[in-house]
Design a protein around this motif. Sequence first.
Motif, mmCIF file in Angstrom:
data_model
loop_
_atom_site.group_PDB
_atom_site.id
_atom_site.type_symbol
_atom_site.label_atom_id
_atom_site.label_comp_id
_atom_site.label_asym_id
_atom_site.label_seq_id
_atom_site.Cartn_x
_atom_site.Cartn_y
_atom_site.Cartn_z
ATOM 1 N N THR A 93 86.372 -32.412 -104.134
ATOM 2 C CA THR A 93 86.468 -33.533 -105.074
ATOM 3 C C THR A 93 87.547 -34.491 -104.578
ATOM 4 O O THR A 93 88.518 -34.079 -103.941
ATOM 5 C CB THR A 93 86.800 -33.060 -106.496
ATOM 6 O OG1 THR A 93 88.066 -32.376 -106.493
ATOM 7 C CG2 THR A 93 85.721 -32.129 -107.025
ATOM 8 N N TYR A 127 81.926 -31.127 -115.344
ATOM 9 C CA TYR A 127 81.128 -31.760 -114.303
ATOM 10 C C TYR A 127 80.422 -30.687 -113.478
ATOM 11 O O TYR A 127 80.957 -29.586 -113.279
ATOM 12 C CB TYR A 127 82.008 -32.607 -113.363
ATOM 13 C CG TYR A 127 82.637 -33.806 -114.020
ATOM 14 C CD1 TYR A 127 82.025 -35.059 -113.956
ATOM 15 C CD2 TYR A 127 83.838 -33.694 -114.707
ATOM 16 C CE1 TYR A 127 82.607 -36.173 -114.564
ATOM 17 C CE2 TYR A 127 84.424 -34.800 -115.314
ATOM 18 C CZ TYR A 127 83.803 -36.037 -115.228
ATOM 19 O OH TYR A 127 84.375 -37.125 -115.836
ATOM 20 N N SER A 136 78.929 -35.595 -108.072
ATOM 21 C CA SER A 136 79.266 -34.912 -109.322
ATOM 22 C C SER A 136 78.504 -35.537 -110.472
ATOM 23 O O SER A 136 78.314 -36.760 -110.521
ATOM 24 C CB SER A 136 80.771 -34.993 -109.595
ATOM 25 O OG SER A 136 81.507 -34.258 -108.638
ATOM 26 N N GLU A 137 78.106 -34.695 -111.421
ATOM 27 C CA GLU A 137 77.356 -35.138 -112.585
ATOM 28 C C GLU A 137 78.112 -34.748 -113.854
ATOM 29 O O GLU A 137 78.518 -33.590 -114.006
ATOM 30 C CB GLU A 137 75.971 -34.478 -112.591
ATOM 31 C CG GLU A 137 75.140 -34.770 -113.830
ATOM 32 C CD GLU A 137 73.880 -33.915 -113.900
ATOM 33 O OE1 GLU A 137 73.079 -34.149 -114.825
ATOM 34 O OE2 GLU A 137 73.716 -33.011 -113.049
ATOM 35 N N LEU A 138 78.313 -35.711 -114.754
ATOM 36 C CA LEU A 138 78.937 -35.436 -116.029
ATOM 37 C C LEU A 138 77.982 -34.628 -116.904
ATOM 38 O O LEU A 138 76.846 -35.037 -117.132
ATOM 39 C CB LEU A 138 79.308 -36.746 -116.732
ATOM 40 C CG LEU A 138 79.917 -36.628 -118.133
ATOM 41 C CD1 LEU A 138 81.258 -35.923 -118.091
ATOM 42 C CD2 LEU A 138 80.051 -38.013 -118.764
#
Length: 653
Positions: A93, A127, A136-138
């Motif tokens: 990240t 995430y 990345s996906e919320l």
Amino acid sequence: MHAFLLACLVAAGAVAAPLDLAPVPGRPNLLQLGVPEVPPEVSARLEQYENARAAVLRDVSPDGRAMLVTTRFGSTAQLHLVLAPLGMREQLTFGDEPVSDAAFLPGRPERLLYLQDKGGGEFFQLYGLDRRTGRSELLTDGRSRHSDLVVSPDGRRLAYSGTGRNGKDADVYVAEADRPGAARRVVEAEGSWSALDFSRDGRRLLVRRYRAASDADLELVDLATGARTPLLAGKGSVGGAAFSADGRYAYAITDRGAGHAALVRVDLAQPEAAPRPVAPGVAWDVEQVVVARDGTVAFTADADGVSLLHVVDPRTGRLRGVALPGRGVATLRFPSGRSDLLAVGLVSATSPWDAWTVELRGGKAVRWTRSEVGGLDPAGFVEPERVRYPSAGGAEVPALLYRPRGGGRVPVVVNWHGGPESQHRPAFSPMVQFLVAELGVAVLQPNVRGSAGYGKDWLALDDGVRREEALKDVPATFQFIASRPDLDASRAVVWGGSYGGYMVLATLTLFPGLASAGVDVVGISSLPSFLESTQAYRRDLRRAEYGDERVPEVRAVQERISPLGRAGAIRVPLLVIQGANDPRVPRSEAEQIVRAVRANGQEVWYLVALDEGHGFKKKENRDHADAVTVAFLQRMLAGAPPAAQQRGAASAR
């Protein structure tokens, strides 16, 4: 009397004189008032210490061949993957905000989960990270607070807490791993609930309702039917829990029926039966427990601040200790697919947090990360001395004392911890080591009444209105300093964060003349206004600790021991450091004490970060705050301190 009335008016909001804050030159996100320019040599001396890192273990892969850690290479701690002992840390990240927790998804090596907030507000979001694309996906709503991420051993489900229903109560959510954004509430109830562990088949969940450190319940949730079965109820703690490998039992940490937090086994077929002690010979508070796929139980106990690792054989029930190379354990994980290996996050007073594995059969410890200490020689770091000293009512206060090498009488920084349900332990602090090695200052870290780690009676001694009595540990601390020929009680400064910040202000107002100055970091200045303004999701939890300010007789005690109403007693310099987005101790707590002390004509340095919360997480902000703190301490500990001058003038009169 005038100063007292003014402070009360400020607290009530009747007087709210604006603070003329100005940006720190070159740092528009930092505002200050009364802070002189920090000498360049201060920052230069601090630089190496500030470049120390830590690698905090977050999870271990199912086969034990990979670690997830959070570590900082830029401004904030980000998620990294380590594929071999002392191997490269592969950064996963790259955000501006720190990652606070992370987990593998067993059976889905390409998917990871992590929690992250924004600006220090602690409204964490979940995430999902796809390692194949790096995207990345919320997975949560982007607004409410989420915490306590748990993944099932089979990788099919995940659970977490969330306040999305009403912003106050923390419910428990469960989602299928192939649809992580479509979570359902499995516990929807008043209070603060969290998931603790999935059964190995992922069909049941252990959940906890937390009311206070000494008061929590444990329940079993059937995820197919939604049925909830109480396992541990009534007054008593629940520090953690885990399913046995066969799913017949729950291992739980509780002080029910004991003077300390002990490990017990609950029969899930007979939840009404008395829990069975697992390790009755362990007389210290148990910290955490994990269970391997073959039923091996591992747990740590807090032995006067040092984590001791114990393992229970699943066949014989025999208990044995396992030596660790560190003094404290933050994370304990069995790989979901193995029973012979345990992943641990370790720290000591002279070494930062790092990830290790321990081979249970032979006891061999293998280091996976080696965190840098800014190029400094760790041999120059100081281990603390364990001390105890008497206090009012026959109490004995345990403490850690860091002393500079060499002889002579040295100044002292008294470092009050936060919580208050916390504990000073031998853990690496660049700032403490800097003060000792570079400034020649001793650092005393007391574990006053109300601290964790010494049994439930010590933990409860400051609850509610008893806090007034527990504050007698403050003068006892200074009496101890005066009793030591190697410590200079006339040059003593108090320093602390959060509840420790309250203790700083309480020292200066309730016991004036003891300290030469104070450093208050995100501290409480008024107990009633703090309880009224802390975030709704944590207000009842704090009332359980400090007392309910809505009860007149409780409020009367809270006001009597609140520094804001006694601000006129502060006659020594004060440094206040605050995050603007703090959800726990709001910015208003800092600014009302700054206003009150300035109104009395006393010296106050005030520093606030617009992109921080309960403490500074971004390196550039923390570096500047530490430099300001060191400059303040250098000035206050040099020569004859104002407190000593005040005492001398008073005696002359």
